[in-house]
Motif scaffolding. Sequence first.
Motif: not given
Lengths: 482, 482
Positions: A54-58
């Motif tokens: 999730q962090h990476l895609s944000e």
Amino acid sequence: MEPAPNQRPADSTRLQHIMREVSELLRKQHLVEQLLDRTDTPRHALEQQVLHRQHLSELERKLSRLHPADIAHILEALPLEERLTVWDLVRADLDGEILLEVSDAVRESLIARMDQAELQAAAAQLDADELADLAADLPRDVLQSVLDAMDAQNRARLQAALSYPEDTVGALMDYAPVTIREDISLDVVYRYLRRIGELPDHTDKLFVTNRHGQLTGILLLRRLVAEDPARRVSEVMARDVVTFSPGDPAEEAAQAFERYDLVSAPVVDERRHVLGRLTIDVVVDYLQELRNAEMLGRAGLREDEDLFAGVGPSVRNRWPWLAVNLVTALIASRVIGLFEGTIERLVALAALMPIVAGIGGNTGNQTSALIIRALALDQLNDNNTHRLIRKEIRVALLNGLVWGSVVGAVAYGLYGNPALGVVMSAAMLLNLLLAALAGMLIPLAMHRLRRDPALGSSVLLTATTDSGGFFIFLGLASVFLQ
Amino acid sequence: MEPAPNQRPADSTRLQHIMREVSELLRKQHLVEQLLDRTDTPRHALEQQVLHRQHLSELERKLSRLHPADIAHILEALPLEERLTVWDLVRADLDGEILLEVSDAVRESLIARMDQAELQAAAAQLDADELADLAADLPRDVLQSVLDAMDAQNRARLQAALSYPEDTVGALMDYAPVTIREDISLDVVYRYLRRIGELPDHTDKLFVTNRHGQLTGILLLRRLVAEDPARRVSEVMARDVVTFSPGDPAEEAAQAFERYDLVSAPVVDERRHVLGRLTIDVVVDYLQELRNAEMLGRAGLREDEDLFAGVGPSVRNRWPWLAVNLVTALIASRVIGLFEGTIERLVALAALMPIVAGIGGNTGNQTSALIIRALALDQLNDNNTHRLIRKEIRVALLNGLVWGSVVGAVAYGLYGNPALGVVMSAAMLLNLLLAALAGMLIPLAMHRLRRDPALGSSVLLTATTDSGGFFIFLGLASVFLQ
């Protein structure tokens, strides 16, 4: 590149805000990674992995909305590990653009991370002139396969671009000039332009040629749009044109851009055939890099240093200067060594001597800064140089008398020795004269020898005023204070 | 200004050639004047006067063919007396343009020469935004009469331009934006542009507004000319636009121009009404002046100095820095004074101490140059600063160990005293650490205090590494070498 829609440019406050967000996301992601390493239950691990993704895609989403220049800025401000995490998330179709924007040191770190296929894809996004800027940093086999994939015209352009020395117009020019014939009507020009579609960045003028393909003038777009389309190109074009040759020094071309407020200018060969064009954005970047290198060079850094370079490369970058400095310091030290007997008899000399040397160095630097600037602006010639020397000598005399008296009085006040005060005053006066002479002659000599006076002048100058100052002061003291 | 016909721009070699010709003519004319003073026969005097007039008219002819920027360049490179001779020969209709181009110091000398009528004529040639740049140098009554002669709109613009602080976008913007409505067709745009006639310099785009007069996009000229004239503005305009407010810091705007490769950009108020525009030529000049001031400031010159200023103004320009320098030198001297007893017992210390101080100053300058550049490029934040500090400390440790050993060995070699070598090594190590810390913390602190770190950092840094170096070296010596 004019920012495209969806790449709204960021002002500095917004950029700082984004930078903070990116750092925050990277920090969180780093925490999750650490947790992942320590987690032993599979369910927990799965949760963490989801969070991680999730962090990476944000982060990826945020990056996708940024202008390439802004992403380059963020990459430069990140330490190596985080820089590479971000680099992996950047849209692949911006890779080429971003590699062009980052500094040399950062570019190396990014290219080292990419595999051959990625590098080839990035290189394929660039024009021949842009590729030429990257070529030195690309692995040989990548460059070769990019060359193989090019058509003959682009390959010839890339080879031409690579053949020009680094600081020439040829190395900076692009191959996107729009040329029109002088004997057509503006109506025909419009038809031609509509067939091309949108014109290259920074096209503010069309280059006009005669039927031999020779440049005869320019047609400003802002003139074109305001003219009657029935008129001929030859009637509305301007015939006086600033042109450059590919061999012209880039710095001279940049000065012409500044002086004549140019946006683009044709680059022509000796028969006035158009080879390419030079544009203001490239000129501004070139000046920026030049001044950057000068600023770092003046402070004794051999080349641009990645802010987060390892200790090894940083140290190597700084040693040549320190070695030179050590030599000059040793010379100054030996000069003092000559007068150890004098100092032993009057130890106040040891405390006072750095004043003479230090103020000499400072006045010398003031003088040389003026001379270096005048040389950069091309303002000095045989006729006015001797006047300048006379003026600087007068300034040094006046400064020497005033500041010499002040430090003489201070020395007398501190040590109650009037002879010491007089020696101090005389030494100041003489060292300021020496400083003024050295501050002028060193940059002038370096300029004559075709070396950049901004780079080595200050070491040589300080060496002169230090050793000279110690010698004058201690020498006078050994003669008059025994 | 794009050079007009008959004002063929000069490259640097040609400019130097012209400069030599001008100097030669001035020299001849000076000789003739001297002869005139001494001639007693009327016939001889007449001949000389004819010759004199010939030289002047030849000079006038040469000048009349030059671009205003080139004339400005020549004026700056001439000593005062000759500068004024040339100034009197310049075509009056270029006066305004040239006054804008020359440096502040030279401008003052030219304005001082002009009478009220000449000044008013020159001022009348300029736009409101250009006049605002001159306003500070104009006599109050001239400014008043120029204001009186203006129409209401221009007067309001001049007053607005004067009301913005010097380093803001408002002070740099001009009032020549070309705006069009979004709901018209390109055909109508063409008709409008043809009515205006030639567009202002550096018009690369038209500003598009809605019916409330609010900016909604931009239409690039290079897009306009390639589009079907039947289309509407709103279909072909770009909606993502870099805009500025008049209160934005000029330096930030300049960075945006560099980053996004802009040629012009709209300046809007908070309701997105177009107030004016910013253009690349003004931005480039601004950056040039900024860097120039920084370079001179770093060398301790308070402001830009006319190369041929009198001794009085030159000396005043340099004194503040020298005074600061004297104070720091005195402090260092008093630090040495603390250890006079130690030096008296071991006079080698006096010869060695400048090495410790000097190399400390140099490594500190390397560090601070990197920090100052990173601050200028806005690359530092809380997240990466502590990493940077750790890296610089490591570099200083490594440098200290290596160079400390070298100078320790040299000291031992020179004086055959092993303890002295050890003290020297330890002092170098400690002073390089102090230098690295000072080289980082001083610019960072100045930045926090909203002062330009490039300006005062080096004095403070050198003061720290000098006094600190003397204290560390002599302090260690007094403890361990007794």
